[in-house]
Design an enzyme around this catalytic site. Structure first.
Site, PDB file in Angstrom:
ATOM      1  CD  GLN A  10     -29.233  14.052  42.626  1.00 17.09           C
ATOM      2  OE1 GLN A  10     -28.516  13.643  43.522  1.00 17.09           O
ATOM      3  NE2 GLN A  10     -29.930  15.164  42.724  1.00 17.09           N
ATOM      4  CB  SER A  95     -22.663   9.687  42.824  1.00 13.86           C
ATOM      5  OG  SER A  95     -22.808  10.669  43.834  1.00 13.86           O
ATOM      6  CG  LEU A  96     -27.804   8.010  43.903  1.00 13.21           C
ATOM      7  CD1 LEU A  96     -28.769   6.889  44.266  1.00 13.21           C
ATOM      8  CD2 LEU A  96     -28.573   9.208  43.427  1.00 13.21           C
ATOM      9  NE  ARG A 120     -24.094  10.351  49.039  1.00 19.15           N
ATOM     10  CZ  ARG A 120     -24.124  10.571  47.726  1.00 19.15           C
ATOM     11  NH1 ARG A 120     -25.296  10.762  47.123  1.00 19.15           N
ATOM     12  NH2 ARG A 120     -23.009  10.596  47.017  1.00 19.15           N
ATOM     13  CG  HIS A 204     -19.026  13.713  44.160  1.00 17.71           C
ATOM     14  ND1 HIS A 204     -18.887  12.718  45.097  1.00 17.71           N
ATOM     15  CD2 HIS A 204     -20.196  13.453  43.517  1.00 17.71           C
ATOM     16  CE1 HIS A 204     -19.912  11.886  45.020  1.00 17.71           C
ATOM     17  NE2 HIS A 204     -20.732  12.320  44.071  1.00 17.71           N
ATOM     18  CD  GLN A 253     -20.168   8.376  47.169  1.00 19.66           C
ATOM     19  OE1 GLN A 253     -20.877   9.160  47.766  1.00 19.66           O
ATOM     20  NE2 GLN A 253     -20.634   7.292  46.559  1.00 19.66           N
TER      21      GLN A 253
END
Length: 317
Positions: A10, A95-96, A120, A204, A253
């Site tokens: 992102q 991440s994503l 998510r 996170h 994560q």
């Protein structure tokens, strides 16, 4: 194999991304159609036409970035002969982007990945009331120094390292007051810059536990296959292939640190010299140069990048 396929996270989104690929290549258009169908809405209209504030919403940005990454990969497969199983020593995503990496490696279906990322994004947004959390970038401090700043700033609240991006760039996340304190402490300790980030939630960190619980439920309902290339997991900075472990690490994560610096260093130490950033933006390619001496980052996001990517892959064979 001296190549790794990496997938952006992102912040790399931009209105219009992937549109030229979809117009030029049917393989790309098919991916966007599949994502629209999986979500039951025209996400492609938001991706290509905006408005920007709608694309920026976490629930849209996450599946949108995945769609662009996988559409780009399909074009690389059909037009440049790319094969994840043959050509990638590892896959990894920021991440994503870890979900994009798994879809690229055939571990998750595109439809399941789109729905998981929609879940998510919504769950991460709902986990913390708007304004209660924050994230800040600390520039010019190494990871240990940034961790020390976060520990001092916490004062009984949450403040932890969210992203260790490399090149002296660490992002901290947590309660708003604690992150504000971290910014001031970092400045006093010689950070080149320390600034709050324009994000809608503190990703996170431990505050995301409700989102981790939601993802545990969502991930339990999908099939995860062994990936065609090992996934260097964000929370481990090491490769995994077992489907049950992949599921477990994806849940971890949500609240854990994205160990990107260590992940790239691991891949470089195991022979990777070219990192192909597949999808929107050039963030990961820029970080590669700061983390791994001599490694090359190749960003691929539009029709003009395809031929150059084919040449770069041949050079890494």
């Amino acid at each position: 194999m001296t190549a790794a396929f990496t997938f952006p996270g992102q912040g790399s989104q931009a209105v219009g991304m992937g549109k030229a690929l979809a117009e030029a290549f049917p393989a790309a258009r098919t991916v966007f159609d599949e994502v629209d169908s999986a979500l039951g809405e025209k996400l492609t209209a938001v991706i290509w036409d905006g408005p920007g504030e709608t694309l920026q919403l976490t629930e849209n940005a996450q599946p949108a970035l995945m769609a662009v990454s996988i559409a780009t990969l399909r074009v690389l497969e059909t037009e440049a002969g790319f094969s994840v199983g043959r050509d990638a020593a590892f896959v990894a995503g920021h991440s994503l982007g870890e979900y994009s990496a798994l879809a690229a490696a055939g571990s998750l279906s595109i439809s399941d990945t789109a729905r998981l990322l929609r879940t998510r994004g919504l769950a991460m947004q709902k986990a913390v009331p708007v304004g209660a959390g924050a994230m800040a970038a600390l520039l010019g401090l190494d990871y240990d120094a940034a961790m020390a700043v976060a520990d001092e700033a916490a004062q009984g609240q949450v403040c932890q390292a969210a992203n260790d991006n490399g090149g002296g760039q660490v992002v901290v996340s947590g309660d708003k007051a604690a992150v504000d304190r971290a910014v001031e402490i970092a400045k006093a300790r010689g950070a080149k810059r320390a600034m709050l980030l324009p994000v809608s939630a503190p990703f996170h960190c431990k505050l995301m536990q409700p989102a981790a619980d939601a993802m545990a439920e969502a991930l339990a309902a999908v099939t995860i296959k062994t990936p065609a290339a090992p996934l260097v997991a964000n929370v481990l900075a090491a490769p995994i292939t077992d489907p049950d472990e992949i599921r477990r690490r994806l849940i971890e994560q949500v609240t854990g640190t994205v160990r990107w610096r260590e992940s790239v260093a691991y891949m470089a130490a195991h022979g990777v010299t070219r990192f192909f950033e597949i999808g929107a933006g050039k963030v990961l390619s820029g970080l590669v140069k700061r983390i791994a001496d001599g490694a090359v980052g190749v960003s691929i996001g539009g029709p003009n990048d395809i031929a150059a990517a084919k040449d770069a892959l041949a050079a890494s064979a």
